[in-house]
Motif scaffolding. Structure first.
Motif, mmCIF file in Angstrom:
data_model
loop_
_atom_site.group_PDB
_atom_site.id
_atom_site.type_symbol
_atom_site.label_atom_id
_atom_site.label_comp_id
_atom_site.label_asym_id
_atom_site.label_seq_id
_atom_site.Cartn_x
_atom_site.Cartn_y
_atom_site.Cartn_z
ATOM 1 N N VAL A 151 6.397 -0.293 0.173
ATOM 2 C CA VAL A 151 6.118 0.200 1.520
ATOM 3 C C VAL A 151 4.652 -0.061 1.845
ATOM 4 O O VAL A 151 3.748 0.441 1.158
ATOM 5 C CB VAL A 151 6.412 1.712 1.619
ATOM 6 C CG1 VAL A 151 6.112 2.214 3.024
ATOM 7 C CG2 VAL A 151 7.852 2.005 1.236
ATOM 8 N N THR A 152 4.438 -0.838 2.891
ATOM 9 C CA THR A 152 3.054 -1.105 3.307
ATOM 10 C C THR A 152 2.586 -0.145 4.379
ATOM 11 O O THR A 152 1.397 0.120 4.518
ATOM 12 C CB THR A 152 2.926 -2.545 3.821
ATOM 13 O OG1 THR A 152 3.824 -2.741 4.927
ATOM 14 C CG2 THR A 152 3.255 -3.543 2.713
ATOM 15 N N LYS A 153 3.550 0.405 5.147
ATOM 16 C CA LYS A 153 3.161 1.314 6.218
ATOM 17 C C LYS A 153 4.364 2.124 6.668
ATOM 18 O O LYS A 153 5.489 1.630 6.707
ATOM 19 C CB LYS A 153 2.603 0.520 7.409
ATOM 20 C CG LYS A 153 2.067 1.371 8.554
ATOM 21 C CD LYS A 153 1.538 0.482 9.678
ATOM 22 C CE LYS A 153 0.957 1.305 10.818
ATOM 23 N NZ LYS A 153 0.468 0.451 11.932
ATOM 24 N N LEU A 200 4.978 15.057 6.424
ATOM 25 C CA LEU A 200 5.248 14.603 5.067
ATOM 26 C C LEU A 200 5.021 13.099 4.923
ATOM 27 O O LEU A 200 4.519 12.623 3.898
ATOM 28 C CB LEU A 200 6.684 14.966 4.678
ATOM 29 C CG LEU A 200 7.162 14.513 3.305
ATOM 30 C CD1 LEU A 200 6.343 15.178 2.203
ATOM 31 C CD2 LEU A 200 8.653 14.820 3.140
ATOM 32 N N VAL A 201 5.390 12.358 5.939
ATOM 33 C CA VAL A 201 5.296 10.903 5.876
ATOM 34 C C VAL A 201 3.872 10.422 5.594
ATOM 35 O O VAL A 201 3.665 9.334 5.043
ATOM 36 C CB VAL A 201 5.833 10.295 7.185
ATOM 37 C CG1 VAL A 201 4.903 10.593 8.346
ATOM 38 C CG2 VAL A 201 6.068 8.808 7.047
ATOM 39 N N ASP A 202 2.887 11.242 5.910
ATOM 40 C CA ASP A 202 1.492 10.827 5.715
ATOM 41 C C ASP A 202 1.132 10.620 4.255
ATOM 42 O O ASP A 202 0.163 9.908 3.938
ATOM 43 C CB ASP A 202 0.539 11.862 6.334
ATOM 44 C CG ASP A 202 0.508 11.790 7.853
ATOM 45 O OD1 ASP A 202 1.052 10.812 8.409
ATOM 46 O OD2 ASP A 202 -0.046 12.710 8.484
ATOM 47 N N ILE A 203 1.909 11.206 3.325
ATOM 48 C CA ILE A 203 1.548 11.032 1.913
ATOM 49 C C ILE A 203 1.702 9.574 1.493
ATOM 50 O O ILE A 203 1.001 9.111 0.584
ATOM 51 C CB ILE A 203 2.356 11.961 0.982
ATOM 52 C CG1 ILE A 203 3.846 11.595 0.965
ATOM 53 C CG2 ILE A 203 2.147 13.422 1.363
ATOM 54 C CD1 ILE A 203 4.650 12.390 -0.065
ATOM 55 N N ASN A 208 -1.166 4.675 -0.196
ATOM 56 C CA ASN A 208 -1.497 3.258 0.013
ATOM 57 C C ASN A 208 -2.991 3.067 0.187
ATOM 58 O O ASN A 208 -3.572 2.112 -0.345
ATOM 59 C CB ASN A 208 -0.758 2.720 1.237
ATOM 60 C CG ASN A 208 0.712 2.433 0.944
ATOM 61 O OD1 ASN A 208 1.106 2.298 -0.211
ATOM 62 N ND2 ASN A 208 1.518 2.349 1.986
ATOM 63 N N ALA A 209 -3.625 3.967 0.936
ATOM 64 C CA ALA A 209 -5.069 3.864 1.169
ATOM 65 C C ALA A 209 -5.855 4.037 -0.126
ATOM 66 O O ALA A 209 -6.971 3.505 -0.265
ATOM 67 C CB ALA A 209 -5.508 4.907 2.194
ATOM 68 N N HIS A 213 0.718 2.179 -4.698
ATOM 69 C CA HIS A 213 1.785 1.625 -3.872
ATOM 70 C C HIS A 213 2.971 2.581 -3.857
ATOM 71 O O HIS A 213 3.118 3.445 -4.736
ATOM 72 C CB HIS A 213 2.226 0.247 -4.384
ATOM 73 C CG HIS A 213 2.988 0.314 -5.672
ATOM 74 N ND1 HIS A 213 2.357 0.403 -6.899
ATOM 75 C CD2 HIS A 213 4.326 0.306 -5.934
ATOM 76 C CE1 HIS A 213 3.265 0.446 -7.851
ATOM 77 N NE2 HIS A 213 4.475 0.381 -7.303
ATOM 78 N N CYS A 214 3.791 2.427 -2.834
ATOM 79 C CA CYS A 214 4.998 3.233 -2.676
ATOM 80 C C CYS A 214 6.189 2.286 -2.550
ATOM 81 O O CYS A 214 6.036 1.140 -2.128
ATOM 82 C CB CYS A 214 4.894 4.130 -1.443
ATOM 83 S SG CYS A 214 3.476 5.264 -1.506
#
Length: 448
Positions: A151-153, A200-203, A208-209, A213-214
């Motif tokens: 997941v990149t974004k 929650l999605v912000d994690i 990534n930042a 990686h996710c």
């Protein structure tokens, strides 16, 4: 190496679109609250911890769960990230894998949950695993932007560019993460958004930042369909039933008009079961091989042995047990009734709190009078007994083996084996009385 698993189930929402006094996640599909469908799938993973995040109508959830999960209260409700944080105390000392699920997304298969856990523990060690799906219409879903399965974004629909909106891979909201990673990432989520909520999605974006990686796991849209309204509840019921009918036929049952048959979540059918149109199964029904269930029958809480025939227009209520080749005919109702092998009640009968011996015959219009307004009482009917039509068996009472109860009898005293019991008022005959009555009434009506 396996790791202990914890499940966090979010169920704090008010469910206002349901317009109901019942908590949204307790509305049933196939006779079972949607939350309990999900909990059953979770239990297949043998989790070390289950934490349900509650808010509105928490007492209803506590009662439904019956102590099978920890409860954590989210008050006030400041978003999905904030909701997951409320599980921190319940997970104190827990070191393992955490699944984040939603009480109104009831049909996530245990295999899909396991796939998320397996991906989380893959050699590349993703910080977060996201469960995604590709709907026919992406509507307003958040998008999952990927490179391979990384997941990149993660981006909400309203914030997505046209190119990102063209991506069909959507966020289900379900995630998996290591407990230490999850709590550390959640601590860094802010409410810097228009809704002033902690998402929650912000994690994923935070991980990534950080240079981690996710990963994404994909699933069927049905598995992650959320239910927020009565219309969505009905649509999900319809889809569940359609899949169950296909499974029933694949397993060897015949459904003459499949779209008219309704199953419960735990209905068990044997092979060569024939089901005619408009049959409804409530919870707790087991049907053995070679059973025929005729049209317009309603069955719940019943065990039906091989070779039985039910209906048409029969109602079998909880506690009904039918042994091999027993028969329940049209407009017959049973409740806590045990019919022995080959026993039959073919028409217009109520059998409640009764044991019927093998090969006994219950005539049309027979009633077991089992209730006096305060208590229930038992009726016992012996093997090969014959109960004549329009009989009332006033419990507690026992009808012996090979006994006969004559039609129209009201039986209050036990009938011995092989005995005939006839309980009727004496018939009074007055020849010509009816003719004289009619003549007199016609003259009266004519004013003479």
């Amino acid at each position: 190496m396996t790791h202990p698993i914890a499940a966090i189930i979010l169920a704090a929402g008010k469910g206002t679109r349901m317009k109901s006094d019942l908590h949204k996640v307790l509305h049933p599909i196939a006779g079972r609250p949607m939350l309990l469908h999900l909990m059953a799938s979770v239990d297949e993973l043998n989790p070390a911890k289950k934490v349900v995040i509650v808010g509105d109508k928490a007492d209803q959830l506590e009662s439904a769960l019956g102590g099978t999960a920890d409860l954590a209260v989210q008050e006030p409700q400041l978003g999905t990230g904030h909701a997951v944080q409320q599980a921190e105390a319940a997970l104190a000392g827990f070191d393992g894998d955490v699944l984040i699920l939603y009480g109104d997304v009831p049909f996530v298969p245990a295999a899909t949950m396991q796939a998320m856990i397996d991906r989380l523990n893959a050699p590349d060690a993703p910080a977060v695993v996201v469960l995604a799906f590709e709907p026919a219409d992406a509507q307003q879903y958040g998008r999952v932007i990927t490179d391979g399965d990384r997941v990149t974004k993660m981006v909400e629909h309203k914030d997505a560019t046209e190119a990102e909106r063209a991506v069909r891979l959507c966020n289900s909201g379900l995630m998996a993460a290591k407990s230490a990673d999850l709590l550390a990432l959640l601590a860094r989520v802010t409410d810097d958004n228009a809704a002033k909520e902690f998402y929650l999605v912000d994690i994923v974006n935070i991980a990534n930042a950080d240079g981690r990686h996710c990963a994404v796991v994909k699933t069927d849209p049905y598995d992650v369909a959320g239910i927020n309204s009565r219309a969505e509840l009905a649509a999900m019921e319809g889809e569940w039933q359609a899949r169950r009918r296909v499974q029933a036929m694949a397993d060897g049952a015949s459904l003459i008009a499949p779209e008219t048959v309704w199953f419960a979540w735990d209905t068990v059918l044997g092979r060569d079961v024939m089901i005619e149109p408009n049959v409804f199964f409530g919870p707790g029904v087991t049907v053995a091989d070679d059973v025929k269930i005729r049209a317009n029958s309603h069955i719940e809480g019943a065990s039906i042995a091989a070779g039985c025939e039910i209906g048409p227009f029969a109602r079998l209520r909880a506690g009904t047990i039918l042994e091999e080749k027993a028969k329940i005919g049209n407009f017959v109702e049973t409740k806590k009734a045990h019919l022995g092998q080959g026993a039959k009640a073919n028409h217009l009968t109520y059998l409640g709190d009764v044991t019927v011996g093998a090969r006994a015959n219950i005539g049309a219009g027979t009633i077991t009078c089992n209730y006096d307004g305060y208590f229930k009482y038992q009726t016992v009917i012996g093997e090969n007994a014959f109960i004549g039509s329009n009989s009332a068996l006033i419990a507690p009472v026992k009808i012996g083996r090979d006994a006969i109860v004559a039609a129209g009898s009201a039986v209050t005293i036990d009938v011995a084996d092989g005995e005939l019991r006839l309980v009727r008022g004496e018939q009074l005959v007055k020849p010509g009385w009816a003719d004289r009555f009619h003549d007199a009434m016609r003259k009266k009506k004519a004013g003479k």
